[in-house]
Design a protein around this motif. Sequence first.
Motif, PDB file in Angstrom:
ATOM      1  N   SER A 177      33.196  41.354  36.649  1.00  0.00           N
ATOM      2  CA  SER A 177      32.667  42.718  36.760  1.00  0.00           C
ATOM      3  C   SER A 177      33.741  43.753  36.460  1.00  0.00           C
ATOM      4  N   GLU A 178      34.943  43.545  36.991  1.00  0.00           N
ATOM      5  CA  GLU A 178      36.029  44.498  36.747  1.00  0.00           C
ATOM      6  C   GLU A 178      36.423  44.514  35.273  1.00  0.00           C
ATOM      7  N   GLU A 179      36.425  43.339  34.633  1.00  0.00           N
ATOM      8  CA  GLU A 179      36.794  43.283  33.219  1.00  0.00           C
ATOM      9  C   GLU A 179      35.752  43.990  32.356  1.00  0.00           C
ATOM     10  N   SER A 215      28.429  45.733  38.706  1.00  0.00           N
ATOM     11  CA  SER A 215      29.474  46.091  39.667  1.00  0.00           C
ATOM     12  C   SER A 215      28.921  46.141  41.081  1.00  0.00           C
ATOM     13  N   HIS A 245      33.339  38.900  40.733  1.00  0.00           N
ATOM     14  CA  HIS A 245      34.062  40.150  40.974  1.00  0.00           C
ATOM     15  C   HIS A 245      35.049  40.416  39.841  1.00  0.00           C
ATOM     16  N   SER A 246      35.771  39.393  39.395  1.00  0.00           N
ATOM     17  CA  SER A 246      36.745  39.551  38.318  1.00  0.00           C
ATOM     18  C   SER A 246      36.060  39.896  36.996  1.00  0.00           C
ATOM     19  N   GLN A 277      34.414  35.582  43.886  1.00  0.00           N
ATOM     20  CA  GLN A 277      35.585  36.198  43.281  1.00  0.00           C
ATOM     21  C   GLN A 277      35.527  36.156  41.758  1.00  0.00           C
ATOM     22  N   VAL A 278      34.925  35.086  41.211  1.00  0.00           N
ATOM     23  CA  VAL A 278      34.811  35.008  39.755  1.00  0.00           C
ATOM     24  C   VAL A 278      33.923  36.124  39.234  1.00  0.00           C
TER      25      VAL A 278
END
Length: 665
Positions: free
Chosen positions: A319-321, A301, A316-317, A313-314
């Motif tokens: 990491s959030e998942e 994160s 980042h996505s 952005q990929v």
Amino acid sequence: MTASDPTAAFRVEAGELLDQIEEALLDLGHCLDDHDLIDAVFRGLHTLKGSGAMFGFDALAGFTHHCESAFDRVRKRLAPATAELVAVILSAQDHMRALLDGGADASESVGAEILARLQMAIDGAPAVTDQAKPARRGWRLTFRLPPEAMANGSNPLMLLDELRELGDARIVALTDKIPPIDELVPTECHVGWAVELCGDIRRSDIEDVFIFVMDDMLLEIEELADEGEAQASLEPCAPAVPIDHAPCGDAPVAPAAPTATTEEPAKALPKAGETVRVPAERLDLLMDRVGELVIVQSRLSQLAHGGAGGGNQVLHSISEEIERLAGELRDTMMVLRMVPVATLFGRFRRLVHDLARDTGKTIELTTEGETTEVDKTVMERLADPMVHLIRNSCDHGLEPAAERVAAGKPAIGQVRLSAKQAGGEVIIAIRDDGRGIDRDRVRAKAEAQGLIQPGQAVSEHDVLQMIFHPGFSTAEQVTNLSGRGVGMDVVKRTIESLRGTIDVTTVPGQGSTISLRIPLTLAIIDGLLVRVGTARYVIPLSAVEECIELSPEEDRRSHGRSLITLRDRLVPFMRLRDMFETRTEPDPHQKIVIISTGADRVGLVVDQIIGSHQTVIKPMSPVHCDVTIFAGATILGDGNVALILDVAQLVALCQHREERRRAAA
């Protein structure tokens, strides 16, 4: 324990069975004429004896047989259930545990002494007659075992032999369910039996024969009215094969194919067990792996939100998942480790029963909030401290019956255990309605031991906390229960090692309450990450009430008194930069984190509030274990270490400083 270790599995199941027997015995002690409880104890002993013999625990099976025989006499009303019999069987149950574990206490002399007491308890009382129950004419029963019964180790012929031992038996094999030869599975049981039993037999005697297979089989039992009905009762409506009284080895031969008959609706068997027994060490290992996953997720994160990966952005996505999945996995893992405190409270019924006998007092134990859940590790470490606290309540707190009656109290002393959840903590209270704690006596003892000076101003809270000092005791004489001043010291050390606190309240003549505030878990917590100087620290989020800003003007104005007014209430605070000697300039806009333990509130001044943080707690090294203001450490996403603040110790330290300031003023 592994699937290939049936002995270990038996020990676990036998331990649970002994717990059930103990619970039924303790209930029976309050209602000696409850025949359902008597039957429950007998069935438990019967099952333990049979299972013990099956798994090679011959000494356990032999000893349990004597106890089972004694309760069989009680069950048949040939002897009464007495308080002494309950006490002897409880002692016998302790010996059974020793035989099960193979410990040093499992000596033959101990077993012989218990059996001698058991014989006296049974023979020393007159037999009980029950004129209300007429003798049984007999029973008619039909039973069918599940198809997999023989593959699971059940032998129908042994069941038939046990039925023959109950009385005059006539047995007919029911062959209407046998499939054609080309469809027959040799390992499955397709034969049923119709049995007529004549004699003075109880229904529970018949049910005990099928005790190991009762849950999965079809069993119909009907009482016979008279001998005429008994003679005509076994006219089979389906092809059947009579079974004579030959030994079990001469098995009857069923016809190759049955005659067509009207099919009965098959009884739906219960679903297979939907729970899985998992060794505790596997849960601990899984918890460690989840903790490592949380740390790696934190690093990912941080990488996704800044540095080289900040614009991806990929990443980042992803990491959030992963953060979402790690959080769900953590919550699921926490649920797996949580157990209700009822499992802890249940242990103390026997303790209170024995303490009542040892002290000659009549004591009643009540519980509240048994469904409150706490981490299993916390639960295990709470057992010993609570034993000491309950012993003190029963021995020191509660008065003898005569003294209670003279004081206008009921003769029965009350000990109450309660549990409730408050945020990320569980509060367990031990209350008694005894004489209470004599504060003057505690203070005099503390002065005699040099813990406080004569005439020194000490708060009531600190006076009552003296009872937890090593070697401190106000008992006039040492008994086998208490008086040496070591038990309460153990309580304090254990509770503090759990990052918990102890609070004592007392009312003279009415009783005392000792409250334990314990974290729900010791593994992973939600924390508030803050910065003080250049270092970062974690404050348990469950203790945080709110965060406010400390302006430079208020900071200068508060020097010397360290108090702020928060909603018309003065709240003391401490500057962590002074405590940790950061030797750095404070930030222009410092923050105060308001924390609380119970009714006590304290502010912690920090330079920056970074945000929430899933905190995997790592223990402090032996070198730093004496630094009590820290509860542990955690690894941050960048690989650095952050210390976890011990909220209870910080609150106590702040209160102590405030009392010293007031005394100096």
